[in-house]
Design a protein around this motif. Structure first.
Motif, PDB file in Angstrom:
ATOM      1  N   ARG A 230      -1.144   4.510  10.722  1.00 12.76           N
ATOM      2  CA  ARG A 230       0.274   4.194  10.934  1.00 12.76           C
ATOM      3  C   ARG A 230       0.710   2.990  10.088  1.00 12.76           C
ATOM      4  NH1 ARG A 230       3.375   8.295  12.458  1.00 12.76           N
ATOM      5  NH2 ARG A 230       3.143   8.928  14.624  1.00 12.76           N
ATOM      6  N   PHE A 231      -0.117   1.939  10.051  1.00 11.08           N
ATOM      7  CA  PHE A 231       0.245   0.757   9.269  1.00 11.08           C
ATOM      8  C   PHE A 231       0.264   1.071   7.774  1.00 11.08           C
ATOM      9  CE2 PHE A 231      -1.546  -1.610  13.077  1.00 11.08           C
ATOM     10  CZ  PHE A 231      -0.298  -1.957  13.562  1.00 11.08           C
ATOM     11  N   GLU A 232      -0.651   1.929   7.335  1.00  9.84           N
ATOM     12  CA  GLU A 232      -0.642   2.336   5.925  1.00  9.84           C
ATOM     13  C   GLU A 232       0.619   3.154   5.610  1.00  9.84           C
ATOM     14  OE1 GLU A 232      -5.480   2.451   5.073  1.00  9.84           O
ATOM     15  OE2 GLU A 232      -4.432   4.296   5.626  1.00  9.84           O
ATOM     16  N   GLU A 233       1.003   4.043   6.529  1.00 11.02           N
ATOM     17  CA  GLU A 233       2.248   4.808   6.366  1.00 11.02           C
ATOM     18  C   GLU A 233       3.446   3.864   6.278  1.00 11.02           C
ATOM     19  OE1 GLU A 233       3.154   8.353   8.868  1.00 11.02           O
ATOM     20  OE2 GLU A 233       1.148   7.986   9.674  1.00 11.02           O
ATOM     21  N   CYS A 234       3.438   2.840   7.111  1.00 10.26           N
ATOM     22  CA  CYS A 234       4.533   1.869   7.152  1.00 10.26           C
ATOM     23  C   CYS A 234       4.677   1.170   5.798  1.00 10.26           C
ATOM     24  CB  CYS A 234       4.273   0.842   8.254  1.00 10.26           C
ATOM     25  SG  CYS A 234       5.575  -0.381   8.449  1.00 10.26           S
ATOM     26  N   CYS A 235       3.548   0.809   5.188  1.00  8.18           N
ATOM     27  CA  CYS A 235       3.583   0.159   3.871  1.00  8.18           C
ATOM     28  C   CYS A 235       4.130   1.105   2.803  1.00  8.18           C
ATOM     29  CB  CYS A 235       2.183  -0.303   3.469  1.00  8.18           C
ATOM     30  SG  CYS A 235       1.597  -1.732   4.387  1.00  8.18           S
ATOM     31  N   GLU A 236       3.778   2.378   2.909  1.00  7.84           N
ATOM     32  CA  GLU A 236       4.221   3.364   1.916  1.00  7.84           C
ATOM     33  C   GLU A 236       5.698   3.719   2.074  1.00  7.84           C
ATOM     34  OE1 GLU A 236       1.609   6.621   2.594  1.00  7.84           O
ATOM     35  OE2 GLU A 236      -0.184   5.528   1.933  1.00  7.84           O
ATOM     36  N   ALA A 237       6.248   3.514   3.278  1.00  8.71           N
ATOM     37  CA  ALA A 237       7.598   3.997   3.588  1.00  8.71           C
ATOM     38  C   ALA A 237       8.698   3.238   2.852  1.00  8.71           C
ATOM     39  CB  ALA A 237       7.846   3.925   5.093  1.00  8.71           C
ATOM     40  N   GLN A 238       8.463   1.962   2.524  1.00  5.50           N
ATOM     41  CA  GLN A 238       9.525   1.191   1.865  1.00  5.50           C
ATOM     42  C   GLN A 238       8.909   0.090   1.002  1.00  5.50           C
ATOM     43  OE1 GLN A 238      10.612  -2.262   2.672  1.00  5.50           O
ATOM     44  NE2 GLN A 238       8.716  -2.521   3.816  1.00  5.50           N
ATOM     45  N   GLN A 239       9.664  -0.310  -0.004  1.00  4.33           N
ATOM     46  CA  GLN A 239       9.202  -1.352  -0.922  1.00  4.33           C
ATOM     47  C   GLN A 239      10.165  -2.541  -0.973  1.00  4.33           C
ATOM     48  OE1 GLN A 239       6.187  -1.093  -2.350  1.00  4.33           O
ATOM     49  NE2 GLN A 239       5.990   0.876  -1.304  1.00  4.33           N
ATOM     50  N   HIS A 240      11.248  -2.486  -0.175  1.00  5.60           N
ATOM     51  CA  HIS A 240      12.293  -3.509  -0.275  1.00  5.60           C
ATOM     52  C   HIS A 240      11.950  -4.789   0.465  1.00  5.60           C
ATOM     53  CE1 HIS A 240      14.897  -0.538  -2.124  1.00  5.60           C
ATOM     54  NE2 HIS A 240      14.588   0.294  -1.154  1.00  5.60           N
ATOM     55  N   MET A 247       3.368  -7.990   7.468  1.00  8.27           N
ATOM     56  CA  MET A 247       3.093  -7.765   8.888  1.00  8.27           C
ATOM     57  C   MET A 247       2.031  -6.688   9.048  1.00  8.27           C
ATOM     58  SD  MET A 247       7.046  -7.986  10.042  1.00  8.27           S
ATOM     59  CE  MET A 247       6.885  -6.621  11.155  1.00  8.27           C
ATOM     60  N   CYS A 248       2.118  -5.646   8.231  1.00  6.93           N
ATOM     61  CA  CYS A 248       1.123  -4.575   8.277  1.00  6.93           C
ATOM     62  C   CYS A 248      -0.244  -5.071   7.802  1.00  6.93           C
ATOM     63  CB  CYS A 248       1.570  -3.389   7.430  1.00  6.93           C
ATOM     64  SG  CYS A 248       2.985  -2.506   8.106  1.00  6.93           S
ATOM     65  N   TYR A 249      -0.245  -5.914   6.752  1.00 11.23           N
ATOM     66  CA  TYR A 249      -1.525  -6.464   6.268  1.00 11.23           C
ATOM     67  C   TYR A 249      -2.205  -7.263   7.380  1.00 11.23           C
ATOM     68  CZ  TYR A 249       0.310  -5.582   1.504  1.00 11.23           C
ATOM     69  OH  TYR A 249       0.830  -5.026   0.369  1.00 11.23           O
ATOM     70  N   TRP A 250      -1.399  -8.047   8.104  1.00 14.89           N
ATOM     71  CA  TRP A 250      -1.944  -8.844   9.218  1.00 14.89           C
ATOM     72  C   TRP A 250      -2.571  -7.928  10.270  1.00 14.89           C
ATOM     73  CZ3 TRP A 250      -2.947 -13.838  10.334  1.00 14.89           C
ATOM     74  CH2 TRP A 250      -3.073 -14.225  11.660  1.00 14.89           C
ATOM     75  N   GLU A 251      -1.860  -6.870  10.616  1.00 12.55           N
ATOM     76  CA  GLU A 251      -2.387  -5.926  11.614  1.00 12.55           C
ATOM     77  C   GLU A 251      -3.620  -5.193  11.092  1.00 12.55           C
ATOM     78  OE1 GLU A 251      -1.393  -5.683  14.703  1.00 12.55           O
ATOM     79  OE2 GLU A 251       0.255  -7.091  14.449  1.00 12.55           O
ATOM     80  N   LEU A 252      -3.589  -4.806   9.825  1.00 14.00           N
ATOM     81  CA  LEU A 252      -4.738  -4.109   9.230  1.00 14.00           C
ATOM     82  C   LEU A 252      -5.955  -5.038   9.174  1.00 14.00           C
ATOM     83  CD1 LEU A 252      -2.818  -2.212   6.438  1.00 14.00           C
ATOM     84  CD2 LEU A 252      -4.249  -1.108   8.172  1.00 14.00           C
TER      85      LEU A 252
END
Length: 506
Positions: A230-240, A247-252
């Motif tokens: 899910r966190f990897e999907e979140c990173c892929e979903a937007q670049q803005h 936040m995703c890196y912290w969770e990962l």
């Protein structure tokens, strides 16, 4: 045309077209936000935040969401000020409605009502979570918070069909997946969180914010691999909005910590140290902490050396409004022992920081993960027993016992867990530096007792932890957790007494 009988949240006499325009603009901004166009959403709303309740509350809520999840001090200050302004604006709209004899509920009333529930709910919920000593000061100047009332207002706002509903949902998701977990006892109403998230994740399957919450839910449930996806999907979903990536890196980073995959955890700590400015000291500390977990034969990336990294931590301290971040202060205190020419290594710094962020409540859902972490802790304990005694020996031994006790608790080995927690209090006078271990050991023992229904004993321990220890690392966070545990224990005690009275009456 005027709208004296249907003013929504604008003064009587406001044109209907202006009211519809305000609602349409906020819906547009909300859609921008939910489709990952974060900066555009805020820019779109900002020009009318001083005049429109709708614009003001939507803007403030987006900022509060950002602050809750990034823990960035500047975000927190900005969101707090904006929410205060929004509340003031709402109260002036509300006053004009109450004073208007012409007001009656029209088609836009649900939007107005949703906005009020959002503002009042967020305000009460935030205040209610503050430790008692801070809350007393706020109450002295006229502020008070009621958690149940705040939750009720947000839940009612979330169940409606106004455009405020999604904002209420997002604040509730922050509350369930962040605040009650990190600052509470780890008991999260995960079913409620999933119920709130599901329709929005279906509607916005690529919405970064909803993918992020989905990852948090999976992590709290102990489904670490699903959380990582899910966190990897979140990173892929937007670049803005790179902050969302961070936040995703912290969770990962924590997900790979739970799995004992130190190289991957190090990779995300390194990314954060290079890309994010929230707390360089914390990120460098975590990089060093993960390097200490590498095996002797493991290649250390970029030629990094944990001793040099630990030595760099104190120089990276950040001050916001004259105050240091608690996590940074903790990292700096722990790093100081590396400043000597012949440093004495920290035993398991990555697993210690995992405790600070309540990570044992995550691995506790998966016995295999808990067993893996317990094995590492046990090896560290054996190393300490074999090694020469030094000025940090008792501190390190008590740390290991605290973390070992947590693992044993989650594995159902209750008596052994209790023994480990009690041994810390028994050695209280011998601890030289890590004084935070003593109140936290009392807190963990109290939580263990609560699981056994020993609530009166738990409350006494919690009172002792709160009253008898001051000026230790992460004190505010410990006080948040003590307060949450105390409320839970007292509630269980009252419910038990009521049940007893009812059965006697029958």
């Amino acid at each position: 045309m005027t709208t004296a009988g249907d003013p929504g949240a604008l003064p009587a006499g406001t044109p209907v077209s202006s009211l519809h325009e305000a609602l349409d603009q906020c819906m547009t901004a909300l859609d921008l936000f939910l489709t990952n166009q974060f900066s555009e959403a805020l820019s779109y709303l900002k020009p009318r935040t001083k005049e429109s309740m709708y614009h003001s509350l939507t803007y403030a809520t987006i900022l509060e969401m950002q602050a809750m999840m990034t823990f960035d001090p500047q975000d927190i200050l900005l969101a707090g000020n904006m929410m205060k302004e929004a509340q003031s604006l709402c109260q002036r709209e509300l006053d004009s409605l109450v004073q208007s004899s012409q007001y009656c509920k029209g088609e836009n009333h649900r939007h107005f009502e949703g906005g009020v529930k959002l503002g009042v709910g967020a305000f009460n919920l935030t205040l209610s979570m503050l430790p008692a000593r801070i809350l007393r000061l706020l109450e002295f100047v006229g502020f008070s918070g009621n958690k149940d009332y705040g939750l009720l207002q947000l839940e009612e706002g979330a169940s409606g069909h106004s455009f405020r509903a999604v904002l209420c949902v997002m604040l509730l998701l922050c509350y369930h997946t962040f605040l009650t977990f990190v600052l509470g006892t780890g008991n999260v109403d995960i079913e409620e969180a999933e119920k709130l998230l599901k329709p929005y994740l279906n509607r916005y399957p690529k919405g970064a914010i909803f993918l992020f919450f989905a990852g948090r839910i999976e992590a709290i449930k102990g489904n670490i691999d699903a959380a990582i996806r899910r966190f990897e999907e979140c990173c892929e979903a937007q670049q803005h909005w790179k902050q969302f990536h961070h936040m995703c890196y912290w969770e990962l980073m924590w997900c790979f910590t739970y799995k004992g995959q130190w190289k991957m955890a190090y990779f995300y700590a390194d990314l954060l140290s290079k890309e994010n400015s929230w707390s360089k000291a914390t990120y460098i500390y975590m990089k060093a902490a993960y390097l200490t977990m590498f095996g002797k034969e493991d290649y250390k990336p970029f030629g990094d050396d944990e001793v040099e990294l630990f030595r760099a931590v104190p120089s990276l301290k950040l001050k916001i409004a004259g105050k240091s971040l608690p996590t940074e202060k903790f990292a700096i205190r722990k790093s100081r022992r590396y400043l000597s020419p012949n440093p004495i290594s920290l035993p398991i710094p990555a697993l210690e920081m995992m405790y600070i962020w309540n990570g044992y409540a995550v691995i506790g859902k998966q016995p295999a993960l808990t067993d893996g972490i317990l094995e590492i802790i046990t090896k560290a304990e054996e190393m300490l027993e074999k090694g020469p005694e030094n000025e940090y020996s008792m501190d390190d031994e008590c740390l290991v016992k605290l973390l070992k006790g947590l693992c044993l608790k989650y594995l159902g080995r209750v008596q052994e867990a209790e023994e480990n927690f009690r041994s810390i209090s028994a050695n209280e006078k011998k601890i030289k530096y890590d004084h935070y271990l003593i109140p936290n050991a009392l807190l963990e023992l109290a939580l263990l007792f609560m699981e056994q229904g020993r609530n009166e004993e738990a409350i006494k321990l919690l009172e002792s932890a709160k009253q008898n220890y001051k000026n230790y690392s992460m004190e505010s966070r410990t006080h948040f957790r003590i307060q949450a545990a105390t409320l839970q224990a007292k509630s269980s005690l009252e419910n038990g007494n009521r049940s007893l009275v009812s059965s006697v009456s029958l």
